[in-house]
Design an enzyme around this catalytic site. Sequence first.
Site, short mmCIF file in Angstrom:
data_model
loop_
_atom_site.label_atom_id
_atom_site.label_comp_id
_atom_site.label_asym_id
_atom_site.label_seq_id
_atom_site.Cartn_x
_atom_site.Cartn_y
_atom_site.Cartn_z
N GLY A 210 37.87 -75.72 100.97
CA GLY A 210 37.01 -76.89 100.84
C GLY A 210 37.82 -78.17 100.65
O GLY A 210 39.05 -78.14 100.56
N GLY B 190 35.91 -77.22 88.48
CA GLY B 190 35.42 -78.55 88.89
C GLY B 190 34.05 -78.50 89.52
O GLY B 190 33.40 -79.54 89.68
N PHE C 113 37.47 -85.09 87.16
CA PHE C 113 38.87 -85.00 86.72
C PHE C 113 39.62 -86.32 86.87
O PHE C 113 40.80 -86.38 86.55
CB PHE C 113 39.61 -83.91 87.50
CG PHE C 113 39.29 -82.52 87.02
CD1 PHE C 113 39.95 -81.99 85.93
CD2 PHE C 113 38.33 -81.76 87.65
CE1 PHE C 113 39.66 -80.70 85.47
CE2 PHE C 113 38.03 -80.47 87.21
CZ PHE C 113 38.68 -79.94 86.11
N HIS D 142 27.87 -91.28 96.37
CA HIS D 142 28.79 -90.27 96.92
C HIS D 142 28.66 -90.16 98.43
O HIS D 142 27.69 -90.66 99.02
CB HIS D 142 28.51 -88.90 96.30
CG HIS D 142 29.00 -88.76 94.89
ND1 HIS D 142 28.27 -89.21 93.80
CD2 HIS D 142 30.16 -88.25 94.39
CE1 HIS D 142 28.95 -88.97 92.69
NE2 HIS D 142 30.11 -88.38 93.01
N HIS D 143 29.60 -89.42 99.03
CA HIS D 143 29.56 -89.10 100.46
C HIS D 143 28.32 -88.25 100.75
O HIS D 143 27.84 -87.51 99.88
CB HIS D 143 30.84 -88.35 100.85
CG HIS D 143 31.03 -87.07 100.10
ND1 HIS D 143 30.50 -85.87 100.53
CD2 HIS D 143 31.66 -86.80 98.93
CE1 HIS D 143 30.81 -84.92 99.67
NE2 HIS D 143 31.51 -85.46 98.68
N LYS E 7 27.71 -84.25 100.00
CA LYS E 7 27.59 -83.70 98.63
C LYS E 7 26.29 -82.91 98.53
O LYS E 7 25.23 -83.40 98.93
CB LYS E 7 27.62 -84.83 97.60
CG LYS E 7 27.59 -84.35 96.17
CD LYS E 7 27.88 -85.49 95.21
CE LYS E 7 27.80 -85.02 93.76
NZ LYS E 7 28.71 -83.91 93.46
P1 NAD Z 1 33.31 -78.30 99.96
O1 NAD Z 1 31.98 -77.94 100.53
O2 NAD Z 1 34.25 -79.11 100.79
O3 NAD Z 1 34.09 -76.97 99.52
C1 NAD Z 1 33.48 -75.87 98.89
C2 NAD Z 1 34.26 -74.63 99.29
O4 NAD Z 1 33.76 -73.52 98.54
C3 NAD Z 1 34.13 -74.28 100.79
O5 NAD Z 1 35.40 -74.02 101.34
C4 NAD Z 1 33.27 -73.03 100.76
O6 NAD Z 1 33.54 -72.15 101.85
C5 NAD Z 1 33.70 -72.43 99.43
N1 NAD Z 1 32.77 -71.41 98.93
C6 NAD Z 1 31.44 -71.29 99.14
N2 NAD Z 1 30.97 -70.19 98.53
C7 NAD Z 1 32.04 -69.60 97.93
C8 NAD Z 1 32.19 -68.42 97.17
N3 NAD Z 1 31.16 -67.61 96.89
N4 NAD Z 1 33.42 -68.12 96.69
C9 NAD Z 1 34.48 -68.91 96.98
N5 NAD Z 1 34.40 -70.03 97.70
C10 NAD Z 1 33.19 -70.37 98.18
O7 NAD Z 1 32.99 -79.03 98.58
P2 NAD Z 1 33.96 -80.00 97.73
O8 NAD Z 1 33.73 -81.41 98.13
O9 NAD Z 1 35.35 -79.45 97.77
O10 NAD Z 1 33.33 -79.84 96.29
C11 NAD Z 1 33.33 -78.58 95.63
C12 NAD Z 1 32.65 -78.73 94.27
O11 NAD Z 1 33.43 -79.60 93.44
C13 NAD Z 1 31.24 -79.35 94.30
O12 NAD Z 1 30.43 -78.76 93.31
C14 NAD Z 1 31.52 -80.81 93.96
O13 NAD Z 1 30.40 -81.46 93.41
C15 NAD Z 1 32.61 -80.66 92.95
N6 NAD Z 1 33.49 -81.81 92.75
C16 NAD Z 1 33.99 -81.96 91.49
C17 NAD Z 1 34.89 -82.96 91.21
C18 NAD Z 1 35.47 -83.06 89.83
O14 NAD Z 1 36.29 -83.95 89.55
N7 NAD Z 1 35.09 -82.15 88.92
C19 NAD Z 1 35.30 -83.84 92.22
C20 NAD Z 1 34.79 -83.67 93.51
C21 NAD Z 1 33.90 -82.63 93.76
#
Ligand code: NAD
Length: 251
Positions: free
Chosen positions: A16, A79, A109, A136-137, A140
């Site tokens: 992701g 995260g 983070f 956000h983008h 999301k």
């Molecule tokens: P994304 O959709 O680009 O990536 C998610 C990834 O998880 C994908 O590669 C998907 O295939 C994978 N996935 C789906 N089901 C899965 C499973 N059962 N097991 C393992 N992997 C699995 O999303 P993103 O933009 O990378 O965001 C991911 C999460 O992080 C979201 O919940 C987002 O809101 C959050 N986020 C948090 C922060 C922070 O600072 N805490 C910052 C940005 C995004």
Amino acid sequence: MLAMGATRVAVIGASGRMGATVCAAVEGADDLELAGRFDVGDELGDLAGADVVVEFSVPDASPANVAHCVSRGVHVVVGTTGWSDERLATLREQVARTQGVGVLIAPNFALGAVLMMAFAAKAAGYYESVEVIELHHPDKVDAPSGTAARTASLIGEARASAGLGPVPDATTHDPEGARGARVNGIPVHSVRLRGLVAHQEVLLGAPGEMLTIRHDSFDRVSFMPGVLAAVRAVDEHPGVTVGLEHYLGLG
Ligand code: NAD
């Protein structure tokens, strides 16, 4: 403080946007070693012998992934958003059965976002009205964002301590609930727009004045110092911790 030698880190959600950025950041750090990359459909097994797992997947998958890590005695930096009180309670029970496993769940983070939340909570006790706008983008998957929910929760606590309570309905003129969600009594508005990454404004109003506290993440690298700091410190914080501020002395 983990054992001498490079700390072995595995990433779940590694394909992701955030997971791929974390993999690159771990590979670029001298004291860390990327032990494994896992994504949907992969067998987590022994987590590639990792000391710490970083989990950025999807809200419905995260609790099972984190439970697997905890059952293996591996510390986790999470995260992924969507951690309801119910999910947190289940996780706390799982972690309580371990010998000192640490789990950090942080909705944001970025250091500036952590400071933005702390400043907003500090200011909230002094203003009659407060609203949150998170932007956000458009890819999301959740709304309101985890950061907005956490901010609203901190603001709600600060207002309660100051004897202010929820933002009254009368000030928002929203009998149909059309002005957006309310989280912990605080109005939260969600904008999804191409070109954005992660942004948030907290607007605090009083007669004749307004204070705006804004944070912008323009690039996902903004989250990496916080993620890596958490990876290095998670073993020193047994149990479940919510919010990076507790690792930074801001909680
Ligand atoms: P994304 O959709 O680009 O990536 C998610 C990834 O998880 C994908 O590669 C998907 O295939 C994978 N996935 C789906 N089901 C899965 C499973 N059962 N097991 C393992 N992997 C699995 O999303 P993103 O933009 O990378 O965001 C991911 C999460 O992080 C979201 O919940 C987002 O809101 C959050 N986020 C948090 C922060 C922070 O600072 N805490 C910052 C940005 C995004």
